[in-house]
Scaffold this active site. Structure first.
Site, PDB file in Angstrom:
ATOM      1  N   ASP A 677       0.833  -1.204   0.000  1.00 57.35           N
ATOM      2  CA  ASP A 677       0.000   0.000   0.000  1.00 57.35           C
ATOM      3  C   ASP A 677       0.870   1.257   0.000  1.00 57.35           C
ATOM      4  OD1 ASP A 677      -2.740   1.161   0.245  1.00 57.35           O
ATOM      5  OD2 ASP A 677      -1.909   1.963   2.107  1.00 57.35           O
ATOM      6  N   LYS A 681       1.524   4.316  -2.833  1.00 62.72           N
ATOM      7  CA  LYS A 681       1.402   5.744  -2.517  1.00 62.72           C
ATOM      8  C   LYS A 681       2.636   6.528  -2.940  1.00 62.72           C
ATOM      9  CE  LYS A 681      -1.796   5.069   1.355  1.00 62.72           C
ATOM     10  NZ  LYS A 681      -1.977   5.093   2.825  1.00 62.72           N
TER      11      LYS A 681
END
Length: 814
Positions: A677, A681
């Protein structure tokens, strides 16, 4: 004296006719001429009955019985018992004559134009007679006058030409002698010089009223119908449309030409010639202002007075090199169409003279193509002119207003508004008077086009946003609640009217074109159809709403794959789903390109930092000419929460479980803990900074054991965490020994990115970061040593929903 015309809907039943009587009571004039149509639906009923009889089908008698019953019922409901006998006797006598005529049609199996006029005339004759008798019985000084005795025409049955000189003479003489306060006349019908019944064609009752008003130079012609005047747009399509209080003859004509059904221009020409005012009123709402039509509209007011449209249009294009510089091509084309009785509603010609494009009714297209190809067969054989190009299933939309010629930029606003909503314009025409601007579009786009143009030109800059929400879990539910609570604020302060037209979760999907009541969405969603991403997109296409926005609250790869479809339809995309922007760089660039090409914002602020303005700030830095040199960030609220709470007195398993239960992690916490994740980003920030980076090129120093990374479900994952607790405790002790804290840090420098656990010493910007907070340090050309810092809550349903909410508002102000 005033002339009042009441159409079929205004005399459709006894109750409505009683309303007509009340309207006359409040008419501020001593004398009125009342022109009435046949009872609502009777003309069509007569035509159908005649058609049945001409096919020698005995069922015409049953149909005739229905006509008889309708009239007798109205008499019985209107008249007091003592007054009924004579009226019923007269009505039955007329119906007997009608029956004889229909019997004749049945026996010969044929309808002649002359016979058709005679039969159809019974609608108006019976209506006017019954209404005049009702007026008498209710105390009015009323008389019936047969219009056939006043209006003289030629013998062209179906649409007879009026002899105005003789007709005007007869009308003036009659009204000079007649002293009754109310004269009731049938509309639509007249008589020829040889005494036969004729009819005046489409809008015939309006024509009758207009001829009467002009002949006696009435104070005003009032047309009473079932709407409150002429509207800024068709109120059946544009719910926000409003009646136009005052409009000029020319504006009214333009609107009527482009589909406004209230007025049929040819029928009111006698009144226009005399400069008499026309007032359009609503029989069912007499107190409504209506529309006053005069020689000039008020100087003040809106530039655009109305928006109208004509459905069922075909475009025919005549093209070829043999047209250039050759005189007479246009003349030949229009002569062919005129000879075939085909009306042209729009004309446009390229300045190169290479092509002429005309708009005609769909039903005339085949005939027109046949005649044009025949007329230019020689040029076609020589290759000088191509076969006619035919485009069908189109419509014409038009802006109308007398003052349009005095204002610059109207065309630009019109076409820009349509373009933003993916309404493709096939042809454009503007009259030399500049009183209208017309565009040809697909019929499927009419509703969207009319609504979005009305919003632009009439709705005081209130912009309507139509949302289609995918995902109703923690974030989706919070977003819908925020939208419900802030609806009034958005409208009052930001001039945005936000509606949710579609909602879907993984099981069900529900749509409502008028807007889903957000206090009821959970129950309504349960009644919806089975969820299907393909059908969800198709339904949005079918609804075809203006300013549409897809709001993706999921983490679904299948949903993200469909973003290009939405953007190509000029449907904006707002998403917290990181998959699309962290997929292959080519896909990321494609999405950005589609958003630009189709003018559909693609916004994903919540991809990084939930509700924090990280991406927006970065975009502004780049747009202003700054250059990113390095980014250091803690981008996972989930991981920050975990390592902020994890110590020697807790277990890693329990802290991760707590983070999941409190909504800080994805439903699958491995997505957060694996580092993927955070990789996504920092990848998105790198790309937004201008670097062409792929996810596979980011270094991931994962702290999770291999066994945990390979698990297939949450139960196995949490079991693996328990098993490897000693390893996690070792991480904590190592950091403590250095008097540091553990933070999962993302770094970008010189186009290279990495993520992993780091020991953060006291005094560092990351050291005091608590709970689920995120922090980003931007080192740029302008901020080389002291970075630009953005810090705040970076996880949680509320803040993520607020970030999505902010992106929706950005679309609204785009």
């Amino acid at each position: 004296m005033k002339v009042l015309k009441f159409g079929g809907t205004s005399v459709a039943s006894a109750d409505v006719i009683k309303q007509v009587r009340d309207i006359l009571n409040h008419t501020d004039t001593d004398r009125v001429a009342v022109v009435v149509s046949a009872l609502g639906g009777i003309t069509d009923h007569l035509l159908d009955t005649m058609d049945i009889a001409s096919r020698q089908d005995a069922a015409y008698r049953k149909s005739l019985k229905g006509i008889e019953n309708r009239h007798l019922e109205v008499v019985r409901e209107l008249m007091p018992m003592k007054s009924q006998s004579g009226v019923l006797s007269k009505v039955k006598s007329e119906l007997n004559v009608l029956e004889t005529l229909l019997d004749g049609v049945f026996y010969i199996g044929e309808i002649t134009p002359r016979l058709s006029d005679r039969i159809v005339s019974f609608g108006e004759l019976l209506s006017a007679f019954i209404i005049s008798e009702y007026f008498k019985s209710s105390g009015l000084n009323a008389v019936f006058k047969d219009s056939r005795e006043l209006l003289l025409t030629d013998q062209s049955h179906g649409k007879a030409a009026v002899d105005f000189k003789e007709s005007n003479k007869r009308i003036r003489e009659y009204f000079e002698q007649e002293k009754a306060a109310v004269v009731v006349l049938p509309g639509f019908i007249a008589s020829s010089e040889d005494g036969n019944v004729t009819t005046l064609g489409r809008g015939g009752s309006d024509f009758t009223a207009s001829i009467l008003a002009a002949a006696v130079e009435a104070e005003e012609l009032q047309i009473w119908t079932d709407v409150s005047g002429m509207y800024t747009a068709n109120p059946r399509i544009v719910k926000q449309a409003k009646p136009i209080a005052h409009i000029s003859y020319e504006e009214a004509m333009e609107l009527s030409h482009f589909g406004a059904k209230v007025l049929y221009p040819p029928t009111v020409q006698p009144v226009l010639a005399k400069g008499l005012p026309i007032l359009i009123k609503n029989t069912f709402d007499p107190a409504a202002t209506g529309t006053l039509i005069t020689k000039k509209s008020p100087e003040e007011g809106r530039t655009v007075r109305g928006i109208s449209y004509i459905p069922g249009i075909s475009l025919l294009s005549l093209e070829g090199p043999g047209m250039i510089g050759i005189p007479g091509i246009s003349k030949r084309l229009f002569e062919v169409l005129s000879a075939a009785s085909i009306s042209v509603v729009l004309i446009t010609q390229a300045s190169s003279e290479h092509s002429i494009c005309i708009g005609i009714a769909d039903e005339d297209a085949s005939k027109a193509i046949r005649e044009i190809d025949k007329a230019f067969s020689y040029e076609r054989s020589q290759g000088k002119i191509k076969p006619v190009i035919h485009e069908k299933d189109l419509a014409i939309i038009a802006l109308v207003g007398d003052q349009m010629k005095n204002h610059q930029g109207l065309s630009g606003r019109m076409f820009s508004t349509l373009g933003k909503n993916n309404v493709n314009i096939r042809a454009i025409a503007q009259g030399a008077s500049e009183r209208n601007i017309s565009a040809v579009i697909r019929k499927e786009d009419v509703k969207k086009a009319l609504n979005t143009l009305h919003e632009t030109f009439f709705e005081e800059n209130i912009k309507q946003l139509n949302l289609f929400v995918l995902g109703t879990g923690n974030v989706g539910a919070k977003l819908l609640e925020q939208l419900r609570k802030q609806k009034k604020y958005l409208k009052d302060h930001l001039r945005l009217n936000v509606r949710v037209l579609g909602i879907s979760n993984s099981r069900k999907m529900y749509f409502d074109e008028q807007g889903i009541p957000l206090q009821q969405w959970p129950d309504l969603l349960q009644t919806g159809a089975k969820a299907d991403p393909k059908e969800f997109f198709k339904t949005i296409q079918h609804i075809n709403a203006r300013n549409s926005i897809l709001v993706d609250n999921t983490a679904s790869e299948k949903v993200a794959e469909r973003y290009p479809q939405y953007l190509r339809e000029s449907i904006s995309v707002v998403t917290c789903n990181k998959i699309a922007c962290s997929s292959a760089f080519s896909n990321y660039k494609q999405l950005k390109g589609l958003a630009s090409k189709y003018r559909a914002p693609f916004l994903f602020e919540t991809n990084v930092g939930a509700g924090l303005p990280i991406i927006d700030t970065l975009k502004n830095l780049i747009a202003s000419g700054d250059e990113v040199r390095e980014i250091k960030a803690v981008l996972s609220g989930s991981l920050n929460f975990v390592f902020d709470h994890f110590n020697e007195d807790t277990t890693f398993h329990d802290v991760v479980k707590q983070a999941q239960e409190e909504g800080y992690t994805e439903p699958d916490p491995k997505i957060d803990l694996s580092g993927i994740d955070v990789m996504r980003k920092i990848l998105i920030l790198a790309r937004e900074s201008g670097f062409q980076l792929e996810l596979s090129k980011i270094e991931n120093r994962s702290f999770l054991p291999e066994e945990a990374l390979k698990t297939k479900d949450n139960d196995s994952f949490f079991a693996a965490l328990k098993k490897h607790e000693p390893g996690f405790q070792k991480l904590v002790k190592a950091a403590k020994a250095k008097k540091c804290k553990l933070k999962f840090v993302a770094s970008l420098k010189d186009g290279k990115a990495s993520v992993g656990l780091e020991h953060i010493p006291a005094g560092h910007d990351f050291y005091s970061l608590a709970g689920s907070d995120n922090i980003v340090l931007f080192y740029t050309k302008r901020y080389p040593k002291q970075p630009l810092i953005i810090k705040g809550a970076g996880a949680g349903a509320d803040v993520t929903a607020s970030g999505i909410f902010a992106d929706i508002i950005r679309v609204g102000t785009y």
